[in-house]
Design an enzyme around this catalytic site. Structure first.
Site, PDB file in Angstrom:
ATOM      1  N   ASP A 155       0.875  -1.164   0.000  1.00  0.00           N
ATOM      2  CA  ASP A 155       0.000   0.000   0.000  1.00  0.00           C
ATOM      3  C   ASP A 155       0.921   1.225   0.000  1.00  0.00           C
ATOM      4  O   ASP A 155       2.112   1.130   0.309  1.00  0.00           O
ATOM      5  CB  ASP A 155      -0.959   0.003   1.195  1.00  0.00           C
ATOM      6  CG  ASP A 155      -2.158   0.936   0.924  1.00  0.00           C
ATOM      7  OD1 ASP A 155      -2.057   1.794   0.018  1.00  0.00           O
ATOM      8  OD2 ASP A 155      -3.186   0.818   1.618  1.00  0.00           O
TER       9      ASP A 155
HETATM   10  C1  BGC Z   1      -4.987   3.335  -0.055  1.00  0.00           C
HETATM   11  C2  BGC Z   1      -5.018   2.378  -1.220  1.00  0.00           C
HETATM   12  C3  BGC Z   1      -4.812   3.140  -2.500  1.00  0.00           C
HETATM   13  C4  BGC Z   1      -3.483   3.866  -2.417  1.00  0.00           C
HETATM   14  C5  BGC Z   1      -3.138   4.662  -3.650  1.00  0.00           C
HETATM   15  C6  BGC Z   1      -3.737   4.193  -0.063  1.00  0.00           C
HETATM   16  O1  BGC Z   1      -3.815   5.195   0.886  1.00  0.00           O
HETATM   17  O2  BGC Z   1      -5.076   2.626   1.149  1.00  0.00           O
HETATM   18  O3  BGC Z   1      -6.233   1.679  -1.242  1.00  0.00           O
HETATM   19  O4  BGC Z   1      -4.865   2.269  -3.588  1.00  0.00           O
HETATM   20  O5  BGC Z   1      -3.521   4.767  -1.328  1.00  0.00           O
HETATM   21  O6  BGC Z   1      -3.943   5.765  -3.767  1.00  0.00           O
END
Ligand code: BGC
Length: 744
Positions: free
Chosen positions: A263
């Site tokens: 993530d």
């Molecule tokens: C989220 C993800 C997301 C990523 C990119 C993170 O903060 O938890 O689900 O895909 O950011 O935006």
């Protein structure tokens, strides 16, 4: 021709042949693993390392010297996110990155129709492909463990069987475009409060029976090409590079060949990340390139990893496995010359948005046949509530979208009902007036000079002058509502809506409440209103979708994908005092929050059944404008199969006077077992569309998967001989017929 000319000719032809020869790694007629071997053999150590971490907020560099393209990712999961700047979260300001905003994934789950999941996946995949993305960051398949979780709207509800079926078809749909999904957030990431420090502690039974099945269905059954680790810790180790989750289960037991992506900003250590099975690192603290050199080189899987391989700390074999996975992903997507071109904002996508919404909206209450509206009973309608006019495709965190358009509920009603009814609008309350979420601009100014008292008084006046009130309320996509990074603070509706609904009901009992949210809310006023619709976030077509249902053009057929709790203590995580966890100082990870999952496998209706509770609405519940009659279920042992395989059949008849669809649900109950088991578990469902008077026989197959439980001591799925029951019903609390059978 003299000898010299002949030799020259041979040389020229030979050289041409050499030029014409496609290197193995680019030759799509060769097996993919052979192509990967060839590419790896041509790469330098620096190139291998570069492949494994971001070069911008959402992209990785590929291998320029070999012509292996960049890998572009984007959120997900309900529309393709607008472009941000190379290094920052700020909008890039493109004028051609508007998308179709599809309904929330909870709404998709509420359709209980895998065909809708395929349509959804195919459509959003086409949009991602058109925008030249190789990886769509979604779907989210975490289980709805608490109604307070800020990201429930991005997930498929509380039941592993339903979530698995819907997620798998979404994945197949997306990937049919040569665009990878990135299934998230692996695993036990079931709340947003303290999301970076929550340490989830669950038994193997809970993990295998409740929290992993949807990941397995997406990764293994549907063959997802990538997966995203969660921010949280699991058993004291970060989920994104968790030995148990990633190495032992995902890449070990499941033998999965895709890419584990962190993530954004979830990596904190090179050794742990390398050894814990992480393949690609994104989002590590690069808000603008400051300091000396490129910040991307400072990623945990960048220079530090390079040095570690050079000095023998990490093996090249382990590195090659990660490189192999990323190349495989690239060959499946950006290097697949046969993938379709995609399309964006096509009429088909807008129609898909509407169809999915129409099948997902759940009719929760409808006394006196208040819905659909009829001209003989109603002339003047007071539409009240902020959610009738609020832009909801923007907000919620990383799923925030720049939709090409959004029809608000009030607009939808005006265009569908405006000729037949007199409509007046009053806001009633001011909730959230924010204009930017995740840097996306709503283009709405929702400020209102009136005091709360004046807003209430104006709404009361409108309600008392009308024949019917339609209240559009619920949550929104601001912090502490349905939004990433925060959880809700209570089960209640915010902004004084409970009080407002009660006040309106006093002056006009003909009230329809349309609750727009991605999760359950308390409804203390339920008995004072005539009808309730659970309306989710419905994307571009919100207003048209809801107007069609209210007017009766569409007969609602959604069913709840989660239990609608009356109070928080009907939910195991809250009743047992586990949520939001207990702070602790860990010598390695620092300050973390322990979150035990002691309700174990008893999540959602499993907890309700076990404790004989009465929620506001049970899992699987939803009404229709028509009525369905269930006949008697019969069971047969399937002929010709050595194992215990059974078929259960039940006739279902539409006994009303409108066409409609019913979700017929099969639950299995193991009457005696060596380990505790839920009273019943969903193991099949089928949505049938019936004309008035029509009967269809629905048949389910019951095999090993439907009968087994996970024996954590033996670490295997077990079917124990003995008596079982097959329960067929219209919801988890409305079983219409049951048959018992014996497993040998
Ligand atoms: C989220 C993800 C997301 C990523 C990119 C993170 O903060 O938890 O689900 O895909 O950011 O935006």
């Amino acid at each position: 021709m003299n000898l010299k000319t002949i030799l020259l000719l041979v040389a020229v032809l030979g050289a041409q042949a050499a030029w014409a020869e496609t290197p193995v790694y680019l030759d799509e007629s060769r097996p993919i693993e052979e192509r990967i071997d060839d590419a790896i053999s041509r790469m330098t150590l620096k190139e291998k390392i570069a492949l494994l971490h971001a070069q911008s907020k959402f992209s990785a560099p590929g291998v320029p010297s070999l012509g292996i393209p960049e890998l572009w990712t984007d959120d997900g999961p309900m529309g393709v996110r607008p472009e941000v700047l190379w290094d920052e979260w700020d909008q890039a300001g493109w004028t051609n990155d508007s998308c179709t905003a599809f309904p929330s994934l909870t709404c998709l789950a509420a359709t209980w129709n895998p065909e809708m999941a395929t349509l959804y996946g195919k459509s959003i995949g086409e949009e991602a492909r058109y925008r030249n993305k190789s990886v769509l960051l979604g779907p989210g398949v975490n289980i709805y463990r608490t109604p307070l979780c800020g990201r429930n709207f991005e997930y498929f509800g509380e039941d592993p069987y339903l979530a698995s079926a819907m997620a798998a078809d979404y994945v197949r749909g997306v990937q049919s475009n040569g665009v990878a999904v990135c299934v998230k957030h692996f695993a036990l990431n079931n709340n947003e409060a303290n999301r970076y420090t929550t340490n989830s502690i669950a038994s193997d039974r809970a993990l295998y029976e409740i929290y992993l099945p949807a990941f397995k269905a997406a990764a293994v059954d549907a063959g997802a090409w990538s997966l995203m680790g969660g921010y949280n810790l699991v058993g004291g180790q970060h989920a994104t590079y968790n030995q148990r989750l990633v190495n032992e289960i995902l890449k070990g037991e499941w033998n999965w060949d895709g890419v584990v992506i962190s993530d954004w900003g979830a990596v904190h250590d090179t050794r742990q990340a390398v050894e814990g099975g992480l393949d690609m690192e994104f989002g590590t603290g690069t808000d603008g390139l400051t300091g000396s050199g490129s910040s991307y080189d400072k990623y945990w899987l960048a220079n530090k990893y390079y040095d570690g391989v050079r000095n023998g700390e990490f093996s090249e074999e382990q590195l090659n496995d990660k490189v192999r996975r990323v190349l495989r992903l690239t060959m499946r997507t950006a290097m697949n010359r046969n993938r379709p071109w995609g399309s964006i904002n096509s009429p088909e996508h807008h129609q898909a948005c509407r169809r999915i919404g129409e099948e997902g909206v759940v009719l929760l209450r409808n006394v006196d046949q208040t819905l659909p509206l009829t001209k003989d009973k109603v002339r003047k309608i007071a539409v009240i509530g902020e959610n009738a006019i609020k832009r909801m495709t923007v907000g919620g965190g990383s799923s925030s979208l720049k939709a090409l358009y959004e029809i608000y509920p009030l607009e939808g009603l005006q265009s569908r009902l405006g000729d037949d009814f007199e409509l007046v609008y009053e806001r009633g309350y001011v909730g959230d007036t924010c204009t930017h979420y995740n840097n996306v601009w709503t283009k709405q100014d929702l400020t209102d000079p009136r005091t709360p008292q004046q807003l209430t008084a104006d709404a009361v006046k409108a309600a008392s002058d009308a024949d019917l009130v339609i209240f559009f309320g619920g949550l929104n996509k601001a912090d502490h509502q349905d939004a990433e990074g925060t959880d809700r603070l209570s089960l209640d509706l915010p902004y004084g809506q409970n009080e407002l609904i009660e006040t309106l009901a006093e002056v006009n009992p003909n009230i329809v409440v349309v609750n727009i949210s991605g999760t359950g809310v308390a409804m203390p006023w339920l008995n004072k209103v005539k009808a309730v619709l659970q309306a989710w976030y419905l994307g571009n077509e919100t207003g048209n979708t809801l107007a069609g249902i209210i007017a009766g053009d569409v007969n609602p057929s959604g069913k709840l994908p989660y239990t609608y709790y009356a109070t928080l203590d009907q939910c195991g995580a809250h009743k047992l005092g586990e949520y939001p966890g207990t702070p602790r100082h860990d010598p390695v990870e620092g300050d973390i929050i322990d979150m035990p999952y002691n309700e174990d496998i008893f999540v959602g209706y499993r907890f309700i059944d076990k404790n004989k509770l009465k929620p506001t609405f049970p899992f699987g519940y939803g009404l229709s404008y028509t009525t369905f009659d269930y006949g008697k279920a019969t069971i047969d042992r399937k002929k010709g199969s050595a194992d215990d395989v059974f078929t259960v059949s039940i006739p279902v008849t539409n006994i009303g006077d409108r066409q409609g669809s019913e979700v017929v649900q099969l639950y299995i109950s193991d009457l005696k077992s060596s380990l505790p088991r839920p009273v019943k578990e969903l193991k099949g469902f089928s949505k049938v569309n019936l004309a008035p008077g029509e009967t269809q026989t629905v048949t389910f197959e019951i095999g090993r998967d439907a009968l087994s439980f996970f024996d954590d001591k033996a670490h295997e799925w077990v079917v124990e001989p003995g008596k079982f029951e097959a329960l067929v019903g219209a919801s988890s609390a409305d079983i219409r017929s049951r048959v018992s059978f014996e497993v040998q």
